[in-house]
Design a protein around this motif. Sequence first.
Motif, PDB file in Angstrom:
ATOM      1  N   LEU A 123       9.492   5.856  13.472  1.00 41.16           N
ATOM      2  CA  LEU A 123      10.284   4.777  12.877  1.00 41.16           C
ATOM      3  C   LEU A 123      11.746   4.850  13.302  1.00 41.16           C
ATOM      4  CD1 LEU A 123       8.691   4.661   9.330  1.00 41.16           C
ATOM      5  CD2 LEU A 123       8.503   2.926  11.133  1.00 41.16           C
ATOM      6  N   GLU A 124      12.287   6.045  13.432  1.00 40.11           N
ATOM      7  CA  GLU A 124      13.668   6.175  13.912  1.00 40.11           C
ATOM      8  C   GLU A 124      13.786   5.670  15.345  1.00 40.11           C
ATOM      9  OE1 GLU A 124      14.528  10.296  13.148  1.00 40.11           O
ATOM     10  OE2 GLU A 124      15.130   9.892  11.069  1.00 40.11           O
ATOM     11  N   SER A 125      12.789   5.982  16.156  1.00 40.84           N
ATOM     12  CA  SER A 125      12.770   5.500  17.538  1.00 40.84           C
ATOM     13  C   SER A 125      12.678   3.972  17.570  1.00 40.84           C
ATOM     14  CB  SER A 125      11.578   6.118  18.270  1.00 40.84           C
ATOM     15  OG  SER A 125      11.388   5.517  19.519  1.00 40.84           O
ATOM     16  N   GLU A 126      11.820   3.418  16.738  1.00 39.99           N
ATOM     17  CA  GLU A 126      11.670   1.967  16.681  1.00 39.99           C
ATOM     18  C   GLU A 126      12.921   1.294  16.120  1.00 39.99           C
ATOM     19  OE1 GLU A 126       9.070   0.100  18.042  1.00 39.99           O
ATOM     20  OE2 GLU A 126       8.800   2.107  18.877  1.00 39.99           O
ATOM     21  N   GLN A 160       3.751  -0.780  15.962  1.00 40.10           N
ATOM     22  CA  GLN A 160       2.537  -0.613  15.172  1.00 40.10           C
ATOM     23  C   GLN A 160       2.884  -0.044  13.799  1.00 40.10           C
ATOM     24  OE1 GLN A 160      -0.599  -1.478  16.161  1.00 40.10           O
ATOM     25  NE2 GLN A 160       0.413  -2.297  17.974  1.00 40.10           N
ATOM     26  N   PRO A 161       2.464  -0.719  12.740  1.00 42.23           N
ATOM     27  CA  PRO A 161       2.610  -0.106  11.420  1.00 42.23           C
ATOM     28  C   PRO A 161       1.837   1.207  11.411  1.00 42.23           C
ATOM     29  CG  PRO A 161       2.029  -2.402  11.216  1.00 42.23           C
ATOM     30  CD  PRO A 161       1.892  -2.046  12.663  1.00 42.23           C
ATOM     31  N   LEU A 162       2.363   2.160  10.725  1.00 42.79           N
ATOM     32  CA  LEU A 162       1.769   3.490  10.743  1.00 42.79           C
ATOM     33  C   LEU A 162       0.595   3.599   9.782  1.00 42.79           C
ATOM     34  CD1 LEU A 162       5.131   5.428  10.671  1.00 42.79           C
ATOM     35  CD2 LEU A 162       3.664   5.037  12.638  1.00 42.79           C
ATOM     36  N   GLU A 211       0.830  -1.194   0.000  1.00 40.04           N
ATOM     37  CA  GLU A 211       0.000   0.000   0.000  1.00 40.04           C
ATOM     38  C   GLU A 211       0.865   1.244   0.000  1.00 40.04           C
ATOM     39  OE1 GLU A 211      -2.497  -0.113   3.409  1.00 40.04           O
ATOM     40  OE2 GLU A 211      -3.323  -2.068   2.887  1.00 40.04           O
ATOM     41  N   SER A 212       1.907   1.239   0.843  1.00 43.70           N
ATOM     42  CA  SER A 212       2.751   2.410   0.972  1.00 43.70           C
ATOM     43  C   SER A 212       3.594   2.639  -0.268  1.00 43.70           C
ATOM     44  CB  SER A 212       3.673   2.277   2.189  1.00 43.70           C
ATOM     45  OG  SER A 212       2.898   2.190   3.352  1.00 43.70           O
ATOM     46  N   GLU A 213       4.028   1.561  -0.898  1.00 43.23           N
ATOM     47  CA  GLU A 213       4.828   1.722  -2.107  1.00 43.23           C
ATOM     48  C   GLU A 213       4.018   2.431  -3.183  1.00 43.23           C
ATOM     49  OE1 GLU A 213       6.099  -2.204  -3.092  1.00 43.23           O
ATOM     50  OE2 GLU A 213       7.586  -2.256  -1.486  1.00 43.23           O
ATOM     51  N   ASN A 214       2.745   2.121  -3.246  1.00 40.04           N
ATOM     52  CA  ASN A 214       1.897   2.764  -4.229  1.00 40.04           C
ATOM     53  C   ASN A 214       1.709   4.236  -3.931  1.00 40.04           C
ATOM     54  OD1 ASN A 214       1.609   0.328  -5.518  1.00 40.04           O
ATOM     55  ND2 ASN A 214      -0.317  -0.177  -4.495  1.00 40.04           N
ATOM     56  N   ASP A 215       1.784   4.592  -2.678  1.00 39.98           N
ATOM     57  CA  ASP A 215       1.598   5.983  -2.279  1.00 39.98           C
ATOM     58  C   ASP A 215       2.907   6.769  -2.297  1.00 39.98           C
ATOM     59  OD1 ASP A 215      -0.799   5.082   0.304  1.00 39.98           O
ATOM     60  OD2 ASP A 215      -1.064   5.383  -1.848  1.00 39.98           O
ATOM     61  N   ASP A 216       4.010   6.153  -2.655  1.00 33.73           N
ATOM     62  CA  ASP A 216       5.326   6.797  -2.654  1.00 33.73           C
ATOM     63  C   ASP A 216       5.661   7.395  -1.296  1.00 33.73           C
ATOM     64  OD1 ASP A 216       5.897   6.173  -5.330  1.00 33.73           O
ATOM     65  OD2 ASP A 216       4.662   7.867  -6.001  1.00 33.73           O
ATOM     66  N   ASN A 217       5.440   6.634  -0.263  1.00 32.56           N
ATOM     67  CA  ASN A 217       5.722   7.056   1.105  1.00 32.56           C
ATOM     68  C   ASN A 217       7.233   7.168   1.301  1.00 32.56           C
ATOM     69  OD1 ASN A 217       6.103   7.273   3.862  1.00 32.56           O
ATOM     70  ND2 ASN A 217       4.494   5.822   4.369  1.00 32.56           N
ATOM     71  N   PRO A 218       7.745   8.344   1.675  1.00 26.56           N
ATOM     72  CA  PRO A 218       9.196   8.501   1.840  1.00 26.56           C
ATOM     73  C   PRO A 218       9.749   7.736   3.046  1.00 26.56           C
ATOM     74  CG  PRO A 218       8.050  10.506   2.479  1.00 26.56           C
ATOM     75  CD  PRO A 218       7.023   9.591   1.887  1.00 26.56           C
ATOM     76  N   ASN A 219       8.893   7.320   3.957  1.00 22.24           N
ATOM     77  CA  ASN A 219       9.343   6.580   5.139  1.00 22.24           C
ATOM     78  C   ASN A 219       9.354   5.073   4.923  1.00 22.24           C
ATOM     79  OD1 ASN A 219       9.749   8.871   6.768  1.00 22.24           O
ATOM     80  ND2 ASN A 219       7.562   8.986   7.175  1.00 22.24           N
ATOM     81  N   GLN A 220       8.975   4.638   3.742  1.00 20.90           N
ATOM     82  CA  GLN A 220       8.883   3.206   3.465  1.00 20.90           C
ATOM     83  C   GLN A 220      10.227   2.507   3.637  1.00 20.90           C
ATOM     84  OE1 GLN A 220       6.138   1.468   3.099  1.00 20.90           O
ATOM     85  NE2 GLN A 220       7.326  -0.414   3.005  1.00 20.90           N
TER      86      GLN A 220
END
Length: 149
Positions: free
Chosen positions: A121-124, A106-108, A30-39
């Motif tokens: 994500l950096e914290s995790e 938890q996935p965001l 899902e995120s890849e399709n949205d071009d999520n920079p945090n992926q």
Amino acid sequence: MKTLRRLLFLLFLFFVACAKSGNHEEHQHESENDDNPNQALYEQVMDIHDEVMPRLEDIYQQKKELKDRLANTLDMGADAKQELELMIIQLDSADHEMMNWMHHFQPLPDSIDEEKARAYLESEMERIKEVKALMLESIDRAKKLAAKQ
């Protein structure tokens, strides 16, 4: 009977963890399709998890061996016994930390602010790196202790 219940519980945890890993793959697509920079950061976190998750079996095996040694060595000195008991506690701690991390990670959702997501994500990433270090160190120390005695 207690061992059987524990084994069944561990298998249950393993399957739950695998199911969560499967969920993260769906989320990835899902995120890849949205071009999520945090992926990429999310995938790095999950890669570390996926790398160390199978090592839980090493932790269980080392604990079993150390417990068997404690139970079957009648002439063990107090210091040697205490060293084995402390190592078992360290292995338990490593196991607990991995389970705790998996339980709380938890996935965001896609609706979260990118900066907040990155900070999370950096914290995790730091948390899972600490879990990895604790697990690997515990396994290594347990193996060395077993070889020494």
